[in-house]
Design an enzyme around this catalytic site. Sequence first.
Site, PDB file in Angstrom:
ATOM      1  CG  HIS A 189      -5.901  -2.286   0.700  1.00 49.26           C
ATOM      2  ND1 HIS A 189      -5.185  -1.806  -0.370  1.00 49.26           N
ATOM      3  CD2 HIS A 189      -5.331  -1.743   1.805  1.00 49.26           C
ATOM      4  CE1 HIS A 189      -4.231  -1.004   0.071  1.00 49.26           C
ATOM      5  NE2 HIS A 189      -4.290  -0.965   1.394  1.00 49.26           N
TER       6      HIS A 189
ATOM      7  CB  SER B 125      -0.958  -0.044   1.187  1.00 45.78           C
ATOM      8  OG  SER B 125      -1.982   0.900   1.061  1.00 45.78           O
TER       9      SER B 125
ATOM     10  CG  ASP C  29      -7.006  -2.716  -2.961  1.00 47.26           C
ATOM     11  OD1 ASP C  29      -7.492  -1.661  -2.505  1.00 47.26           O
ATOM     12  OD2 ASP C  29      -5.793  -2.991  -2.880  1.00 47.26           O
TER      13      ASP C  29
END
Length: 360
Positions: A323, A198, A293
């Site tokens: 995610h 991320s 996601d």
Amino acid sequence: MPTLLDRVPHSVRASGLRAMYGLPYRVRRLIAGPPLRLDGLELALDAQLLLRANELANLPPLSAGAPQQARAYLKENSKLVLGPRIEPVDTRDIRIPVDGDEIGARLYVPTGLPTGSPLLVYFHGGGFVVGDIESHDNTCRFLARHGRVRVLSVDYRLAPEHPFPVPVDDALAAFRFAHANSRELGANPNGIAVGGDSAGGNLATVVCQVTATEGGPKPVFQLLFYPATDATRSTRSKELFGKGLFLTQDDIDWFMGHYATREEDKRDPRYSPLLAEDLAGQPPAYLATAGFDPLRDEGETYADRLRAAGVPVVLSRQADLIHGYVNFLGIGNRFREALFEAAGALRAALEITVRESVAK
């Protein structure tokens, strides 16, 4: 406001969550509800069960409070899904100098791994606002043990106290520190990779871009989990998956609002690496996205851009996951399967790189 659930010890809550994953399939499906299908994909039962557990617990989103509250919340609740500590892995805490200051880092070495082995410099996720070495401790242990690699997990400074570009500066300093001190870290200087999930994946891409243009030592590989690559535009995946699937659009806006002090910062390639004009010269990449996601499409577009620039890329869409899956190692099996794949790709790529460096 604290709830009744907050009074239950974390060990009890974690045991209860793991027990739920041990129930027969039909019971787990009954708890999770009918299969969730979007965009031609079906969410894994393990992921849907986690979302259902969060719903039943009435857990608030990270973006519901101030950054300090979100950090404390993550610190407490991440224990529910991290799982038992992965061993045997030796660890050592390290300080890295940055512009007259210091940041923390932790070195992970699988027990028995010889010196001169590859090293992965890892940047944790958390929207540049939350997360730290502890929140990703088991993730780094997993990658170290199953990737047969040393891992240097970097505790870069967080927004809003340290907004863009401070985390970028910390990430670059950490990579350069690892290369300059490779002997002390027991690493092969020709086998140093970067990686992250991320926001951490964003930092890893930026380290690769900056070192490719500025000269000097460069990473030999990049391990990217659902990286944030473009803060300037919406995508179809943000529209489809921006509500109710762990990471929401409200969360993204909250994170970005703390990280960017000026709107024009978002157009800087060090913030939105997808906006870089030229991606030639980047190291080979393993880039994993999650099907459900909001960041899926920008990650896959970045993989396409790398390929177009002649960079070898393995794009692995974990089509049935959400995610954050690299942190959910303590529940079910599906999340671990995805991380096993990544660890295998990391190990194979770095073994080849080291053999080639020795041959030279």
